[in-house]
Design an enzyme around this catalytic site. Sequence first.
Site, PDB file in Angstrom:
ATOM      1  N   GLY A  30       0.861  -1.443  -0.043  1.00 36.31           N
ATOM      2  CA  GLY A  30       0.073   0.096   0.064  1.00 36.31           C
ATOM      3  C   GLY A  30       0.717   1.251  -0.111  1.00 36.31           C
ATOM      4  O   GLY A  30       2.114   1.343  -0.308  1.00 36.31           O
ATOM      5  N   HIS A  33       2.195   4.067  -5.148  1.00 34.57           N
ATOM      6  CA  HIS A  33       2.752   5.523  -5.858  1.00 34.57           C
ATOM      7  C   HIS A  33       3.040   5.001  -7.253  1.00 34.57           C
ATOM      8  O   HIS A  33       2.556   3.688  -7.721  1.00 34.57           O
ATOM      9  CB  HIS A  33       4.166   5.625  -5.218  1.00 34.57           C
ATOM     10  CG  HIS A  33       5.219   4.540  -4.922  1.00 34.57           C
ATOM     11  ND1 HIS A  33       5.658   3.819  -5.933  1.00 34.57           N
ATOM     12  CD2 HIS A  33       5.573   4.012  -3.855  1.00 34.57           C
ATOM     13  CE1 HIS A  33       6.494   2.857  -5.379  1.00 34.57           C
ATOM     14  NE2 HIS A  33       6.362   2.977  -4.171  1.00 34.57           N
ATOM     15  N   GLY A  35       5.575   3.589  -8.697  1.00 34.81           N
ATOM     16  CA  GLY A  35       6.226   2.342  -9.157  1.00 34.81           C
ATOM     17  C   GLY A  35       5.169   1.175  -9.089  1.00 34.81           C
ATOM     18  O   GLY A  35       4.896   0.265  -9.915  1.00 34.81           O
ATOM     19  N   HIS A  36       4.263   1.127  -8.051  1.00 36.23           N
ATOM     20  CA  HIS A  36       3.210   0.169  -8.041  1.00 36.23           C
ATOM     21  C   HIS A  36       2.243   0.211  -9.402  1.00 36.23           C
ATOM     22  O   HIS A  36       1.793  -0.587  -9.715  1.00 36.23           O
ATOM     23  CB  HIS A  36       2.344   0.241  -6.785  1.00 36.23           C
ATOM     24  CG  HIS A  36       2.945   0.384  -5.422  1.00 36.23           C
ATOM     25  ND1 HIS A  36       3.094   1.379  -4.512  1.00 36.23           N
ATOM     26  CD2 HIS A  36       3.638  -0.733  -4.754  1.00 36.23           C
ATOM     27  CE1 HIS A  36       3.874   1.198  -3.425  1.00 36.23           C
ATOM     28  NE2 HIS A  36       4.046  -0.297  -3.384  1.00 36.23           N
ATOM     29  N   GLY A 146       8.711  -5.535  -8.483  1.00 39.14           N
ATOM     30  CA  GLY A 146       9.768  -4.275  -9.001  1.00 39.14           C
ATOM     31  C   GLY A 146      11.111  -4.719  -8.819  1.00 39.14           C
ATOM     32  O   GLY A 146      11.428  -5.112  -7.810  1.00 39.14           O
ATOM     33  N   GLN A 152      14.712  -9.473  -3.624  1.00 40.66           N
ATOM     34  CA  GLN A 152      13.409 -10.247  -3.487  1.00 40.66           C
ATOM     35  C   GLN A 152      13.036 -10.674  -4.667  1.00 40.66           C
ATOM     36  O   GLN A 152      12.630 -11.910  -4.806  1.00 40.66           O
ATOM     37  CB  GLN A 152      12.464  -8.873  -3.189  1.00 40.66           C
ATOM     38  CG  GLN A 152      10.794  -9.545  -3.159  1.00 40.66           C
ATOM     39  CD  GLN A 152       9.998  -8.452  -2.596  1.00 40.66           C
ATOM     40  OE1 GLN A 152       9.774  -8.334  -1.614  1.00 40.66           O
ATOM     41  NE2 GLN A 152       9.435  -7.759  -3.369  1.00 40.66           N
ATOM     42  N   VAL A 175      11.028   2.620 -11.005  1.00 38.37           N
ATOM     43  CA  VAL A 175      10.417   3.797 -11.302  1.00 38.37           C
ATOM     44  C   VAL A 175      10.834   4.923 -10.416  1.00 38.37           C
ATOM     45  O   VAL A 175      10.981   4.702  -9.196  1.00 38.37           O
ATOM     46  CB  VAL A 175       8.925   3.874 -11.206  1.00 38.37           C
ATOM     47  CG1 VAL A 175       8.153   5.143 -11.679  1.00 38.37           C
ATOM     48  CG2 VAL A 175       8.063   2.783 -12.188  1.00 38.37           C
ATOM     49  N   LYS A 183      11.131   5.796  -6.445  1.00 36.73           N
ATOM     50  CA  LYS A 183       9.768   5.988  -5.808  1.00 36.73           C
ATOM     51  C   LYS A 183       9.643   4.944  -4.739  1.00 36.73           C
ATOM     52  O   LYS A 183      10.043   3.902  -4.767  1.00 36.73           O
ATOM     53  CB  LYS A 183       8.726   5.720  -6.583  1.00 36.73           C
ATOM     54  CG  LYS A 183       9.095   6.822  -7.812  1.00 36.73           C
ATOM     55  CD  LYS A 183       7.349   7.484  -8.019  1.00 36.73           C
ATOM     56  CE  LYS A 183       7.836   8.655  -9.034  1.00 36.73           C
ATOM     57  NZ  LYS A 183       6.677   9.542  -9.043  1.00 36.73           N
ATOM     58  N   SER A 184       9.275   5.227  -3.422  1.00 41.22           N
ATOM     59  CA  SER A 184       8.893   4.395  -2.251  1.00 41.22           C
ATOM     60  C   SER A 184       8.038   4.937  -1.532  1.00 41.22           C
ATOM     61  O   SER A 184       8.058   6.036  -1.467  1.00 41.22           O
ATOM     62  CB  SER A 184      10.393   4.285  -1.696  1.00 41.22           C
ATOM     63  OG  SER A 184      10.230   3.604  -0.328  1.00 41.22           O
TER      64      SER A 184
HETATM   65  P1  AMP Z   1       6.012  -2.515  -1.676  1.00 42.57           P
HETATM   66  O1  AMP Z   1       4.543  -1.867  -1.560  1.00 42.57           O
HETATM   67  O2  AMP Z   1       7.075  -1.509  -1.260  1.00 42.57           O
HETATM   68  O3  AMP Z   1       6.216  -3.861  -0.927  1.00 42.57           O
HETATM   69  O4  AMP Z   1       6.297  -2.879  -3.100  1.00 42.57           O
HETATM   70  C1  AMP Z   1       5.099  -3.840  -3.757  1.00 42.57           C
HETATM   71  C2  AMP Z   1       5.819  -4.141  -5.166  1.00 42.57           C
HETATM   72  O5  AMP Z   1       5.830  -2.875  -5.863  1.00 42.57           O
HETATM   73  C3  AMP Z   1       7.081  -4.860  -5.014  1.00 42.57           C
HETATM   74  O6  AMP Z   1       7.344  -5.819  -6.177  1.00 42.57           O
HETATM   75  C4  AMP Z   1       8.026  -3.541  -5.476  1.00 42.57           C
HETATM   76  O7  AMP Z   1       9.287  -3.932  -5.912  1.00 42.57           O
HETATM   77  C5  AMP Z   1       7.354  -2.663  -6.295  1.00 42.57           C
HETATM   78  N1  AMP Z   1       7.871  -1.464  -6.446  1.00 42.57           N
HETATM   79  C6  AMP Z   1       7.949  -0.428  -5.209  1.00 42.57           C
HETATM   80  N2  AMP Z   1       8.582   0.547  -5.428  1.00 42.57           N
HETATM   81  C7  AMP Z   1       8.959   0.459  -6.960  1.00 42.57           C
HETATM   82  C8  AMP Z   1       9.615   1.443  -7.935  1.00 42.57           C
HETATM   83  N3  AMP Z   1      10.134   2.634  -7.367  1.00 42.57           N
HETATM   84  N4  AMP Z   1       9.698   0.878  -9.318  1.00 42.57           N
HETATM   85  C9  AMP Z   1       9.022  -0.400  -9.488  1.00 42.57           C
HETATM   86  N5  AMP Z   1       8.617  -1.296  -8.768  1.00 42.57           N
HETATM   87  C10 AMP Z   1       8.508  -0.804  -7.199  1.00 42.57           C
END
Ligand code: AMP
Length: 289
Positions: A30, A33, A35-36, A146, A152, A175, A183-184
């Site tokens: 959740g 952003h 990236g998601h 991502g 991972q 992204v 992006k995070s």
């Molecule tokens: P998270 O919500 O941070 O656990 O991320 C969920 C998924 O989105 C994971 O597969 C992450 O690798 C991917 N993700 C998070 N940030 C980015 C980003 N900046 N660019 C691409 N994928 C992302």
Amino acid sequence: MMQVVRSKLELKKILSSQTNKSIGFVPTMGSLHEGHLALMKKARLENDFVVASVFVNPTQFGPNEDLDAYPRDETKDIELSENAKVDLLFIPSVEEIYPRKVSAQVKAVLAVDVLDGKARPGHFDGVLTVLLKLFMLVQPDRAYFGQKDAQQVAIVQNFVSDYFLPVDIRTVETVREADGLAKSSRNVNLLEEERNEAPVIHRALLAGKDRILSGCQSEQEILGAVQEVLQDVTLKLDYLALYSYPDFKPVTDFTKPMILATAVKYKKARLIDNEIVLPSGGEAECYEQ
Ligand code: AMP
């Protein structure tokens, strides 16, 4: 119209009515952003029915990590998922996913002695545990991850392959913000000065990458080039390392794919980033983009 589902039962009911449709799955924690959204977009292109999940998975956080401070914004997550044309958004409670103590454990053993596996003991056990549960519930044809979390991706790919899980792991490139910062969800926990400084992380990785691409075969010199850019910064380096990719071993052949990866700590956010380096200009062996 996207459906928001909170229970396993309801999820099962809706999925069982999607006969003969390919299912794409985007697991997230959740605070969505771009990236998601890139993962959702790819899932949308490749599947008939797209499921995303929002679940801040407690088992992948260590005791001194930021589980409580992890940003949450369900209203925005629903809106963004709907805009990304997700068909079903699964937002389970912790009790829904972990109704009792498990009777058998999932433990990651390959490629966990480096980078985040080393810095966050048990982290990838939690990741694989929740993914196994989510994969069993959603039964996707494809699942989207991502490249920002490169370790991972490799660990999940190995897990799926070792246990013959019938899901195709698809990846999406990192992204970034216009200034290069990956992006995070955790970026919102950066103080203003930290946010202004943080693009230095990617600039530093690119300096190391440049050094490799110009033919340097000294790990010390390559990491030195990264550290040079990181002089006079307020961030604390958690790790900075160069490994072969995608097997995360010490580099012996500088003409093969490598990963330059780092984790840094600010006051309230720990950030990770990486660059994959393909010195021969070829494709990384294992994971498609
Ligand atoms: P998270 O919500 O941070 O656990 O991320 C969920 C998924 O989105 C994971 O597969 C992450 O690798 C991917 N993700 C998070 N940030 C980015 C980003 N900046 N660019 C691409 N994928 C992302």
